[in-house]
Design a protein around this motif. Sequence first.
Motif, short mmCIF file in Angstrom:
data_model
loop_
_atom_site.label_atom_id
_atom_site.label_comp_id
_atom_site.label_asym_id
_atom_site.label_seq_id
_atom_site.Cartn_x
_atom_site.Cartn_y
_atom_site.Cartn_z
N THR A 18 22.28 -15.48 36.11
CA THR A 18 20.76 -15.57 35.85
C THR A 18 20.00 -14.98 36.71
OG1 THR A 18 21.57 -17.40 34.17
CG2 THR A 18 19.17 -17.06 34.88
N ALA A 19 20.25 -15.50 38.19
CA ALA A 19 19.24 -14.84 39.03
C ALA A 19 19.63 -13.36 39.22
CB ALA A 19 19.94 -15.62 40.45
N CYS A 20 20.86 -12.76 39.17
CA CYS A 20 20.98 -11.31 39.30
C CYS A 20 20.20 -10.54 38.07
CB CYS A 20 22.43 -11.25 39.01
SG CYS A 20 23.43 -11.57 40.58
N THR A 21 20.31 -11.37 36.92
CA THR A 21 19.82 -10.55 35.67
C THR A 21 18.18 -10.48 35.85
OG1 THR A 21 19.73 -12.64 34.32
CG2 THR A 21 21.58 -10.92 33.83
N TRP A 22 17.65 -11.67 36.54
CA TRP A 22 16.21 -11.84 36.66
C TRP A 22 15.87 -10.61 37.74
CZ3 TRP A 22 13.82 -12.60 41.18
CH2 TRP A 22 12.22 -12.83 41.20
N VAL A 40 22.76 -5.77 33.14
CA VAL A 40 22.23 -6.82 32.38
C VAL A 40 22.86 -7.16 31.29
CG1 VAL A 40 20.37 -7.84 31.31
CG2 VAL A 40 19.88 -6.75 33.33
N LEU A 41 23.45 -6.28 30.37
CA LEU A 41 24.05 -6.47 29.26
C LEU A 41 25.55 -7.14 29.51
CD1 LEU A 41 23.18 -3.75 26.79
CD2 LEU A 41 22.60 -6.04 26.78
N ALA A 42 26.23 -6.59 30.54
CA ALA A 42 27.58 -7.24 30.85
C ALA A 42 27.31 -8.54 31.62
CB ALA A 42 28.03 -6.21 32.22
N LEU A 43 26.28 -8.82 32.35
CA LEU A 43 26.11 -10.20 32.72
C LEU A 43 25.87 -11.14 31.79
CD1 LEU A 43 24.03 -9.52 35.94
CD2 LEU A 43 26.54 -10.49 35.82
N ALA A 44 25.00 -10.69 30.71
CA ALA A 44 24.78 -11.36 29.41
C ALA A 44 26.05 -11.65 28.50
CB ALA A 44 23.94 -10.94 28.61
N GLY A 45 26.98 -10.84 28.53
CA GLY A 45 28.40 -11.03 28.03
C GLY A 45 29.21 -11.86 28.76
N LEU A 46 29.25 -11.72 30.02
CA LEU A 46 29.96 -12.70 30.81
C LEU A 46 29.47 -14.07 30.82
CD1 LEU A 46 32.00 -13.45 33.18
CD2 LEU A 46 30.13 -12.95 34.76
N LYS A 47 28.13 -14.31 30.83
CA LYS A 47 27.60 -15.67 30.49
C LYS A 47 27.99 -16.22 29.10
CE LYS A 47 23.16 -16.00 31.66
NZ LYS A 47 21.80 -15.60 31.88
N GLY A 48 27.93 -15.52 28.21
CA GLY A 48 28.22 -15.85 26.81
C GLY A 48 29.43 -16.19 26.66
N TYR A 49 30.56 -15.43 27.27
CA TYR A 49 31.86 -15.82 27.30
C TYR A 49 32.28 -17.20 27.91
CZ TYR A 49 36.92 -15.73 28.49
OH TYR A 49 38.01 -15.99 28.67
#
Length: 89
Positions: A18-22, A40-49
């Motif tokens: 979350t800090a990285c995406t921000w 950002v989308l890759a990090l969102a996917g990782l977070k969702g997973y």
Amino acid sequence: MSFLHRNDGIALALAAATACTWWLGEGGHEAISPAVVGSVLALAGLKGYLIANEFMELRHAPAVWRRLVLGWLVLVIGSIGLVSWLASR
């Protein structure tokens, strides 16, 4: 006995993502590059997973439910990525 439990480590990883995406989104860039959007989308996917598997406990669910939820995640993130890519052209 370890210092952190599995969920504690995952929560820390989610907070770091979350800090990285921000940081990527609010980096003061004049124009957001496709690489930033992809990151950002890759990090969102990782977070969702991680949220689906660990906190929604999908790793113990039947395979069909895992496939449905993770397939939905891939579909949504892929759609956002495609629209972003088309808009940047």
